[in-house]
Scaffold this active site. Structure first.
Site, PDB file in Angstrom:
ATOM      1  N   ASN A  10       0.870  -1.176   0.000  1.00  0.00           N
ATOM      2  CA  ASN A  10       0.000   0.000   0.000  1.00  0.00           C
ATOM      3  C   ASN A  10       0.910   1.230   0.000  1.00  0.00           C
ATOM      4  O   ASN A  10       1.496   1.559   1.025  1.00  0.00           O
ATOM      5  CB  ASN A  10      -0.895  -0.043   1.248  1.00  0.00           C
ATOM      6  CG  ASN A  10      -1.712   1.217   1.430  1.00  0.00           C
ATOM      7  OD1 ASN A  10      -1.784   2.061   0.533  1.00  0.00           O
ATOM      8  ND2 ASN A  10      -2.332   1.350   2.593  1.00  0.00           N
ATOM      9  N   LYS A  12       0.087   4.250  -0.304  1.00  0.00           N
ATOM     10  CA  LYS A  12      -0.564   5.442   0.265  1.00  0.00           C
ATOM     11  C   LYS A  12      -0.317   6.652  -0.657  1.00  0.00           C
ATOM     12  O   LYS A  12      -0.248   6.482  -1.871  1.00  0.00           O
ATOM     13  CB  LYS A  12      -0.078   5.668   1.700  1.00  0.00           C
ATOM     14  CG  LYS A  12      -0.235   4.393   2.536  1.00  0.00           C
ATOM     15  CD  LYS A  12      -0.062   4.594   4.012  1.00  0.00           C
ATOM     16  CE  LYS A  12      -0.254   3.244   4.716  1.00  0.00           C
ATOM     17  NZ  LYS A  12      -0.161   3.339   6.168  1.00  0.00           N
ATOM     18  N   HIS A  99      -9.549   1.159   4.575  1.00  0.00           N
ATOM     19  CA  HIS A  99      -8.303   1.361   5.323  1.00  0.00           C
ATOM     20  C   HIS A  99      -8.572   2.316   6.487  1.00  0.00           C
ATOM     21  O   HIS A  99      -9.354   3.257   6.354  1.00  0.00           O
ATOM     22  CB  HIS A  99      -7.215   1.917   4.408  1.00  0.00           C
ATOM     23  CG  HIS A  99      -5.859   1.899   5.054  1.00  0.00           C
ATOM     24  ND1 HIS A  99      -5.482   2.857   5.960  1.00  0.00           N
ATOM     25  CD2 HIS A  99      -4.836   1.024   4.964  1.00  0.00           C
ATOM     26  CE1 HIS A  99      -4.255   2.569   6.394  1.00  0.00           C
ATOM     27  NE2 HIS A  99      -3.841   1.458   5.798  1.00  0.00           N
ATOM     28  N   GLU A 101      -6.991   4.702   7.611  1.00  0.00           N
ATOM     29  CA  GLU A 101      -6.746   6.125   7.319  1.00  0.00           C
ATOM     30  C   GLU A 101      -7.944   6.744   6.605  1.00  0.00           C
ATOM     31  O   GLU A 101      -8.225   7.932   6.776  1.00  0.00           O
ATOM     32  CB  GLU A 101      -5.446   6.270   6.500  1.00  0.00           C
ATOM     33  CG  GLU A 101      -4.228   6.038   7.399  1.00  0.00           C
ATOM     34  CD  GLU A 101      -2.992   5.510   6.687  1.00  0.00           C
ATOM     35  OE1 GLU A 101      -2.929   5.556   5.445  1.00  0.00           O
ATOM     36  OE2 GLU A 101      -2.081   5.038   7.396  1.00  0.00           O
ATOM     37  N   GLU A 171      -5.556  -5.003  10.476  1.00  0.00           N
ATOM     38  CA  GLU A 171      -4.527  -3.998  10.726  1.00  0.00           C
ATOM     39  C   GLU A 171      -4.849  -3.235  12.011  1.00  0.00           C
ATOM     40  O   GLU A 171      -5.660  -2.296  11.985  1.00  0.00           O
ATOM     41  CB  GLU A 171      -4.477  -2.992   9.565  1.00  0.00           C
ATOM     42  CG  GLU A 171      -4.133  -3.600   8.233  1.00  0.00           C
ATOM     43  CD  GLU A 171      -3.552  -2.559   7.283  1.00  0.00           C
ATOM     44  OE1 GLU A 171      -2.419  -2.739   6.852  1.00  0.00           O
ATOM     45  OE2 GLU A 171      -4.232  -1.560   6.999  1.00  0.00           O
ATOM     46  N   GLY A 177       2.374   2.183  10.796  1.00  0.00           N
ATOM     47  CA  GLY A 177       3.369   3.247  10.712  1.00  0.00           C
ATOM     48  C   GLY A 177       4.056   3.571  12.027  1.00  0.00           C
ATOM     49  O   GLY A 177       4.784   4.558  12.119  1.00  0.00           O
ATOM     50  N   SER A 216       3.187  -2.143  10.347  1.00  0.00           N
ATOM     51  CA  SER A 216       4.627  -2.213  10.640  1.00  0.00           C
ATOM     52  C   SER A 216       5.268  -3.556  10.288  1.00  0.00           C
ATOM     53  O   SER A 216       6.156  -4.028  10.995  1.00  0.00           O
ATOM     54  CB  SER A 216       4.888  -1.865  12.107  1.00  0.00           C
ATOM     55  OG  SER A 216       4.533  -0.507  12.356  1.00  0.00           O
ATOM     56  N   GLY A 237       2.752  -1.214   4.276  1.00  0.00           N
ATOM     57  CA  GLY A 237       2.762   0.205   3.934  1.00  0.00           C
ATOM     58  C   GLY A 237       4.177   0.672   3.643  1.00  0.00           C
ATOM     59  O   GLY A 237       4.730   0.437   2.572  1.00  0.00           O
ATOM     60  N   GLY A 238       4.800   1.311   4.636  1.00  0.00           N
ATOM     61  CA  GLY A 238       6.116   1.921   4.475  1.00  0.00           C
ATOM     62  C   GLY A 238       7.149   1.053   3.759  1.00  0.00           C
ATOM     63  O   GLY A 238       7.832   1.516   2.843  1.00  0.00           O
TER      64      GLY A 238
END
Ligand code: PGA
Length: 254
Positions: A10, A12, A99, A101, A171, A177, A216, A237-238
């Site tokens: 993802n 983002k 999600h 967010e 999640e 994150g 994470s 993600g990251g």
């Protein structure tokens, strides 16, 4: 039926057209993964602006492109929104819905997320439906209650056929994150709970639905997290922004 693992990235709100180089490195790595014994599905979800270009670059490769959100309707007066059919037309084959967010930034409700998951099905996209508790909810012993409510409210319906294009991503909001993750045992408990709930909802088909863990996930912890029973892959993600890190996570299944 054995569930085939799935690792989805993802991105983002990150990435410009020049990021196609990163995608190409992911594609090259996924090609070698595709030749290994355990097959793993690799999905990259870039921002909407990159979907068409990425889909072209990934065409005929082991990487599938997905969107990060869609509107429930196929078209209409909804400025700034993108329909599931448009994602499909641009070359996407999957879409993330619900999600945390988006739940947080856009006030998305379970009912809206269910409508989006149905839109994904209508458009022929796999829907990655996200659920997960906040830190306060976990500390308050509410994890199962929250996860059950989101699951029941966000998944399309009881029709087992509807389960075919659904992937659930658990999640925990506090793990996203933050560099924090639940202990593998805690993840296993929630995933077992989700599995049981899917089986009540969809019958035997509930066993076929993949349940991803997200929050994470890094190369350093992926092995332990992905070894947990009923964890069928990861939503990353990251670490998905870096081809080497993302491939190291997907490569756990090699
Ligand atoms: P993270 O994000 O891997 O950066 O924690 C996961 C997600 O939000 O899907």
């Amino acid at each position: 039926m054995a569930r085939r693992p799935l690792v989805a990235g993802n991105w983002k709100m990150n990435g410009l057209t020049a990021s196609v180089g990163e995608l190409e490195r992911i594609i090259a790595g996924a090609r070698s993964l595709a030749q290994s014994a355990t097959k793993v599905d690799v999905v990259v979800c870039p921002p909407a602006t990159l979907i068409a270009g990425f889909a072209k670059a990934a065409s005929g490769t082991a990487v599938t492109i997905g969107g990060q959100d869609c509107h429930p309707l196929a078209s209409g007066a909804h400025t700034g929104d993108v329909a599931a059919e448009m994602l499909r037309d641009a070359g996407a084959r999957a879409v993330i819905v619900g999600h945390s967010e988006r739940r947080r930034d856009h006030g998305e409700t379970d009912a809206l997320i269910r409508a989006k998951a149905l839109a994904a099905r209508r458009a022929g996209l796999m829907a990655i439906v996200c659920i997960g508790e906040t830190r306060d909810e976990r500390d308050g012993g509410q994890t199962r209650h929250v996860v059950a409510g989101q699951l029941d409210g966000s998944l399309p319906e009881t029709d087992p056929d509807a389960a075919a294009n659904i992937v659930v991503a658990y999640e925990p909001v506090w793990a996203i994150g933050s560099g924090l993750t639940p202990m593998p045992g805690d993840i296993g408990e929630v995933h077992d709970f989700i599995r049981a709930r899917l089986c009540v909802r969809f019958g035997e088909t509930g066993h076929d639905v993949r349940i991803l863990y997200g929050g994470s996930v890094k190369p350093a912890n992926a092995k332990a997290l992905l070894a947990v029973e009923n964890v069928d892959g990861a939503l990353v993600g990251g670490a998905s922004l870096d081809a080497a890190e993302f491939l190291a996570i997907a490569g756990i299944y090699r």
